[in-house]
Design an enzyme around this catalytic site. Structure first.
Site, PDB file in Angstrom:
ATOM      1  N   GLY A 270       0.858  -1.256   0.014  1.00 62.50           N
ATOM      2  CA  GLY A 270       0.089  -0.097   0.145  1.00 62.50           C
ATOM      3  C   GLY A 270       0.898   1.283  -0.033  1.00 62.50           C
ATOM      4  O   GLY A 270       2.002   1.314  -0.527  1.00 62.50           O
ATOM      5  N   GLY A 271       0.351   2.364   0.499  1.00 64.05           N
ATOM      6  CA  GLY A 271       0.910   3.555   0.608  1.00 64.05           C
ATOM      7  C   GLY A 271       2.429   3.397   1.489  1.00 64.05           C
ATOM      8  O   GLY A 271       3.367   4.286   1.228  1.00 64.05           O
TER       9      GLY A 271
ATOM     10  N   GLY B  76      25.104  13.391 -27.840  1.00 67.88           N
ATOM     11  CA  GLY B  76      24.481  13.768 -26.427  1.00 67.88           C
ATOM     12  C   GLY B  76      25.028  13.033 -25.310  1.00 67.88           C
ATOM     13  O   GLY B  76      25.379  13.704 -24.368  1.00 67.88           O
ATOM     14  N   ALA B  77      25.326  11.809 -25.481  1.00 63.91           N
ATOM     15  CA  ALA B  77      25.862  10.977 -24.417  1.00 63.91           C
ATOM     16  C   ALA B  77      27.160  11.574 -24.082  1.00 63.91           C
ATOM     17  O   ALA B  77      27.379  11.538 -22.625  1.00 63.91           O
ATOM     18  CB  ALA B  77      25.880   9.552 -24.803  1.00 63.91           C
TER      19      ALA B  77
HETATM   20  C1  HXC Z   1      -4.085  -4.315  12.161  1.00 64.73           C
HETATM   21  C2  HXC Z   1      -2.946  -6.133  11.562  1.00 64.73           C
HETATM   22  C3  HXC Z   1      -2.607  -5.624   9.958  1.00 64.73           C
HETATM   23  C4  HXC Z   1      -3.171  -4.289   9.755  1.00 64.73           C
HETATM   24  C5  HXC Z   1      -1.734  -7.410  10.259  1.00 64.73           C
HETATM   25  N1  HXC Z   1      -2.292  -7.274  11.291  1.00 64.73           N
HETATM   26  N2  HXC Z   1      -2.047  -6.361   9.383  1.00 64.73           N
HETATM   27  N3  HXC Z   1      -3.514  -5.463  12.261  1.00 64.73           N
HETATM   28  N4  HXC Z   1      -4.126  -3.438  10.800  1.00 64.73           N
HETATM   29  N5  HXC Z   1      -2.879  -3.467   8.563  1.00 64.73           N
HETATM   30  C6  HXC Z   1      -2.401  -8.090  12.221  1.00 64.73           C
HETATM   31  C7  HXC Z   1      -3.215  -9.260  12.234  1.00 64.73           C
HETATM   32  O1  HXC Z   1      -4.490  -9.345  12.564  1.00 64.73           O
HETATM   33  C8  HXC Z   1      -2.509 -10.473  13.029  1.00 64.73           C
HETATM   34  O2  HXC Z   1      -2.969 -10.313  14.457  1.00 64.73           O
HETATM   35  C9  HXC Z   1      -0.950 -10.079  12.965  1.00 64.73           C
HETATM   36  O3  HXC Z   1      -1.203  -8.615  12.594  1.00 64.73           O
HETATM   37  C10 HXC Z   1      -0.295 -10.737  11.923  1.00 64.73           C
HETATM   38  O4  HXC Z   1      -0.921 -10.716  10.695  1.00 64.73           O
HETATM   39  P1  HXC Z   1      -1.449 -12.343   9.923  1.00 64.73           P
HETATM   40  O5  HXC Z   1      -2.206 -12.050   9.048  1.00 64.73           O
HETATM   41  O6  HXC Z   1      -1.314 -13.376  11.150  1.00 64.73           O
HETATM   42  O7  HXC Z   1       0.056 -12.461   9.370  1.00 64.73           O
HETATM   43  P2  HXC Z   1       0.625 -13.108   7.980  1.00 64.73           P
HETATM   44  O8  HXC Z   1      -0.075 -14.168   7.650  1.00 64.73           O
HETATM   45  O9  HXC Z   1       2.104 -13.149   8.015  1.00 64.73           O
HETATM   46  O10 HXC Z   1       0.036 -12.128   7.031  1.00 64.73           O
HETATM   47  C11 HXC Z   1       0.815 -10.833   6.902  1.00 64.73           C
HETATM   48  C12 HXC Z   1      -0.005  -9.834   5.868  1.00 64.73           C
HETATM   49  C13 HXC Z   1      -1.659  -9.663   6.500  1.00 64.73           C
HETATM   50  C14 HXC Z   1       0.400 -10.536   4.552  1.00 64.73           C
HETATM   51  C15 HXC Z   1       0.645  -8.564   6.144  1.00 64.73           C
HETATM   52  O11 HXC Z   1      -1.615  -9.617   7.903  1.00 64.73           O
HETATM   53  C16 HXC Z   1      -2.316  -8.786   5.622  1.00 64.73           C
HETATM   54  O12 HXC Z   1      -2.668  -8.855   4.402  1.00 64.73           O
HETATM   55  N6  HXC Z   1      -2.571  -7.693   6.401  1.00 64.73           N
HETATM   56  C17 HXC Z   1      -3.426  -6.601   5.725  1.00 64.73           C
HETATM   57  C18 HXC Z   1      -2.269  -5.789   4.912  1.00 64.73           C
HETATM   58  C19 HXC Z   1      -3.401  -4.622   4.559  1.00 64.73           C
HETATM   59  O13 HXC Z   1      -4.099  -4.600   3.593  1.00 64.73           O
HETATM   60  N7  HXC Z   1      -2.869  -3.484   4.915  1.00 64.73           N
HETATM   61  C20 HXC Z   1      -3.259  -2.294   4.649  1.00 64.73           C
HETATM   62  C21 HXC Z   1      -2.861  -1.536   3.380  1.00 64.73           C
HETATM   63  S1  HXC Z   1      -3.333  -0.010   2.961  1.00 64.73           S
HETATM   64  P3  HXC Z   1      -3.055 -11.259  15.549  1.00 64.73           P
HETATM   65  O14 HXC Z   1      -3.596 -10.615  16.652  1.00 64.73           O
HETATM   66  O15 HXC Z   1      -3.833 -12.400  15.062  1.00 64.73           O
HETATM   67  O16 HXC Z   1      -1.559 -11.496  15.695  1.00 64.73           O
HETATM   68  C22 HXC Z   1      -2.143   0.950   3.814  1.00 64.73           C
HETATM   69  C23 HXC Z   1      -2.543   2.267   3.585  1.00 64.73           C
HETATM   70  C24 HXC Z   1      -1.223   3.053   3.690  1.00 64.73           C
HETATM   71  O17 HXC Z   1      -1.240   0.372   4.371  1.00 64.73           O
HETATM   72  C25 HXC Z   1      -1.346   4.441   3.219  1.00 64.73           C
HETATM   73  C26 HXC Z   1      -0.054   5.071   3.495  1.00 64.73           C
HETATM   74  C27 HXC Z   1      -0.389   6.420   2.532  1.00 64.73           C
END
Ligand code: HXC
Length: 520
Positions: free
Chosen positions: A172-173, A407-408
Site C-alpha cells: 500500500g502507501g 549527446g551522451a
Molecule cells: C491491523 C494487522 C494488520 C493491519 C496485520 N495485522 N496487518 N492489524 N492492521 N494492517 C495483524 C493481524 O490481524 C494479526 O494479528 C497479525 O497482525 C499478524 O498478521 P497475520 O495475517 O496473521 O500474518 P501473515 O499471515 O504473515 O500475513 C501478513 C500480512 C497480512 C500479509 C501483512 O496480515 C495482511 O494482508 N494484512 C493486511 C495488509 C493490508 O491490507 N494493510 C493495509 C494496506 S493499506 P494477531 O492478533 O492475530 O496476531 C495501507 C495504506 C497506507 O497500508 C497508506 C499510506 C499513505
C-alpha cells in the site's frame, strides 16, 4: 522490600515484558517464517551494547474494535539510536509480533521522533520495515501517521542519509517512505513491496501473479529499480547496510570517513594499456578498469542487477570515498537508455548531496534509439542524468576510455557541465557520432551517384578513413581544451587520485533559488 526496591522491580518486569513485543508465540511464528524479530535485527546491526532505546513504554490510544483491551508496550516499533563502527545512527525497526507491525498514530510518533533527532544531531536514519501497513482499526489516524513520516523523509532528504531495509511486508502507501529514502534494501523470499497485492491485482486486471513475481526483492532489484540491493538473507542485508554506511558521511555538512590503505597511489596496471580491443565494435569489461584503479580493488556496487549497461557504486581512492559512474561496454555496448539514465542520475545526486567526489569512466556509443525508448521518455530521463551532472558541485573527474559520442558525450560529465578534470585515453573517440553513421549522413548522395556498388563501397571506405583520422581520437578535444590531458591508461589510478587531491578543497556554487525543477 522498600518502596524504592519495589519500584525498581516493577520497572525491570515491565522492561522484560516490553522486550518480548507481541509475546513468545508470535516471536516463534516470526522465526518459523525465517525472519528475525525487530530487536534481533537491531542487535545484529548496531555495535554491541550501543543501542539506546526510546519510547519503550508507548502504547496506542485506539479504542475502536476492542483495541482498548489490547496493549503492548512499545506498540509495534522499536526505536532509538546506537553506533555502527563507532558512528552514531538513529534507527526504527517495525515489530511484526505486535499487530503485524501495522502503523498506529503513536507508532508514527515514535518513528518521527527518531527521524527528527537524526536531522537535529546530524546522523543517518535507518528504517527496518516489516509491517502489514496502516493499522486498520485506527482508520484515518494511521494515514495521518504515514503522512507525518513521508513529510520527514522529504525534509531529511539531502540532510542526513536515509536507508530503508525491507524485511517483511511493505504494501500500500507504506511503500512510499522507502521510495523517498536514499537506498532501499530487500531480502529475497521474505520481503515484498507493492501498491496492491496479488488478490487485488487479480480482481482489477485479471492478472494472476505471485507476491514474489509482483514485488519480491529480485523483481525490484532487477526490473523496477525500486530496490538498490537484494540480499540473500537478513544477516547479509544487515551487513550490506553496515558496509554502505562506511562510504558515506554522517550528514550533508561532513565528509565521508577516510579509510587508510596500503595500496600505493602510484600503482600502475599495464593491462589497462591493452584492455580496449582494436576492433571498436568489440566489448570489454569495465569492472576490470574500476577494480584496477580503486584502493585494494574493492568496489561496493549499487543497483548491481538493474540497468547493467551503467555501473554505479562506491570505492576509496587513496583512502577517500568516491562515487564511481561507468558505462559498461559489455552490456548493450554501454548505451544510455531510460533505466541507465535514471539509475546514474539518482546516484550522482546522492553523491553531490553528501560531498562524495565523482569519478566517471566513459565509453558510451550514445543514447538508445527507437519507439520503445522514446515512448518511455528517454528525452526526460536522459535529461535527468544531464541535470544531475550539471548541477553537481562536488569534485568531478572524468576519464574517457573509448567512445564518447554526441549527446551522451555531453551527459557523461563533460567539461562544459563543469567537469573539473577531464582526461582521455589515447583510444578515445570524442565526436558527434561514430564513423559509419557520419559517412551515411554526409556522403549518402555521393554513394548513390556512384556508377556501381564497388565504387560506392570505395567512397564509403575512403570517407570513413578520413573521418576516423580526424575524429576517432582524443586530440580534436585536447586541442580545444575540452579535455585536460591525454593519459596513458596504465597510469589512470594515480592521475585520478592526484586530480582528487587537487580538488579536495573545491568550492563551487549554484545560483540562489527556492529549489530546482529537475526533469521528473
Ligand atoms: C491491523 C494487522 C494488520 C493491519 C496485520 N495485522 N496487518 N492489524 N492492521 N494492517 C495483524 C493481524 O490481524 C494479526 O494479528 C497479525 O497482525 C499478524 O498478521 P497475520 O495475517 O496473521 O500474518 P501473515 O499471515 O504473515 O500475513 C501478513 C500480512 C497480512 C500479509 C501483512 O496480515 C495482511 O494482508 N494484512 C493486511 C495488509 C493490508 O491490507 N494493510 C493495509 C494496506 S493499506 P494477531 O492478533 O492475530 O496476531 C495501507 C495504506 C497506507 O497500508 C497508506 C499510506 C499513505
Amino acid at each position: 522490600m522498600s518502596i524504592q526496591q519495589d519500584n525498581i522491580s516493577k520497572l525491570v518486569e515491565r522492561r522484560a515484558s516490553a522486550l518480548l513485543g507481541g509475546g513468545p508465540d508470535r516471536i516463534e511464528a516470526q522465526h518459523k517464517k525465517g525472519k528475525m524479530t525487530a530487536r534481533e535485527r537491531i542487535a545484529m546491526l548496531l555495535d554491541e551494547g550501543s543501542f539506546e532505546e526510546f519510547d519503550m513504554f508507548v502504547q496506542h490510544r485506539c479504542t475502536n474494535f476492542g483495541m482498548e483491551k489490547q496493549h503492548f508496550d512499545g506498540d509495534g516499533v522499536v526505536t532509538g539510536c546506537g553506533t555502527i563502527d563507532g558512528r552514531l545512527v538513529y534507527i526504527f525497526a517495525q515489530d511484526f509480533t505486535v499487530s503485524g507491525g501495522s502503523l498506529s498514530k503513536t507508532m508514527s510518533e515514535k518513528i518521527c521522533k527518531v527521524m527528527d533527532m537524526a536531522v537535529r544531531n546530524g546522523a543517518p536514519c535507518i528504517g527496518l520495515n516489516d509491517s502489514g501497513g496502516a493499522r486498520i482499526q485506527e482508520g484515518i489516524d494511521a494515514l495521518a501517521g504515514y503522512g507525518e513520516i513521508f513529510e520527514r523523509n522529504i525534509l531529511s532528504s539531502g540532510v542526513v542519509p536515509q536507508i530503508s531495509g525491507i524485511f517483511g511486508p511493505c504494501a500500500g502507501g507504506a511503500v512510499y517512505s522507502p521510495a523517498l529514502t536514499d537506498f532501499t534494501l530487500m531480502v529475497k523470499n521474505t520481503s515484498y513491496m507493492f501498491l496492491t497485492g496479488p488478490a487485488v491485482v487479480k480482481s482489477v486486471t485479471g492478472e494472476v501473479v505471485t507476491q514474489e513475481e509482483l514485488g519480491g526483492a529480485v523483481v525490484h532489484a532487477s526490473k523496477s529499480g525500486v530496490a538498490h540491493f537484494a540480499a540473500n538473507s537478513e544477516e547479509e542485508g544487515l551487513s550490506t547496510i553496515k558496509k554502505l554506511l562506511s562510504f558515506i558521511p554522517q550528514n550533508n555538512m561532513e565528509e565521508a570517513p577516510i579509510r587508510p590503505t596500503d595500496d600505493p597511489v602510484y600503482r600502475t596496471d599495464d593491462f589497462l594499456n591493452e584492455i580496449v580491443p582494436d576492433n571498436p565494435n568489440k566489448a570489454y569489461d569495465m569492472y576490470y578498469v574500476v577494480r584496477s584503479i580503486v584502493d585494494d580493488g574493492e568496489f561496493f556496487e549499487i543497483h548491481k542487477d538493474f540497468a547493467k549497461n551503467i555501473i554505479v557504486g562506491f570505492a576509496h581512492m587513496n583512502g577517500r570515498s568516491v562515487g564511481i559512474v561507468a558505462n559498461q561496454p559489455n552490456m548493450l555496448a554501454g548505451v544510455l537508455d531510460v533505466n541507465a539514465s535514471r539509475k546514474a542520475a539518482r546516484f550522482v545526486r546522492f553523491c553531490d548531496a553528501f560531498n562524495i567526489p565523482l569519478v566517471t569512466l566513459v565509453d558510451v556509443p550514445g543514447f538508445l534509439c527507437g519507439t520503445q525508448q522514446e515512448y518511455s521518455a528517454i528525452i526526460t530521463n536522459g535529461a535527468k542524468l544531464l541535470y544531475a551532472y550539471g548541477e553537481a558541485t562536488v569534485p568531478k573527474v572524468t576519464v574517457t576510455l573509448r567512445k564518447s559520442y554526441g549527446g551522451a558525450h555531453i551527459v557523461m560529465s563533460c567539461k562544459q557541465l563543469r567537469g573539473d578534470l577531464n582526461y582521455a585515453w589515447p583510444s578515445s573517440e570524442i565526436a558527434v557520432m561514430g564513423a559509419d553513421g557520419a559517412v551515411n549522413v554526409l556522403y549518402a548522395k555521393d554513394m548513390k551517384a556512384a556508377e556501381n556498388p564497388e565504387d560506392a563501397l570505395q567512397i564509403r571506405a575512403r570517407k570513413k578513413k578520413e573521418y576516423e583520422d580526424l575524429f576517432s581520437n582524443p586530440y580534436q578535444a585536447a586541442q580545444k581544451g575540452y579535455i585536460d590531458d591525454v593519459i596513458e591508461p596504465r597510469n589512470t589510478r594515480f592521475r585520478v587520485i592526484r586530480a582528487l587531491e587537487q580538488l579536495a578543497c573545491k568550492k563551487q556554487d549554484i545560483p540562489a533559488k527556492k529549489h530546482d525543477n529537475l526533469p521528473l
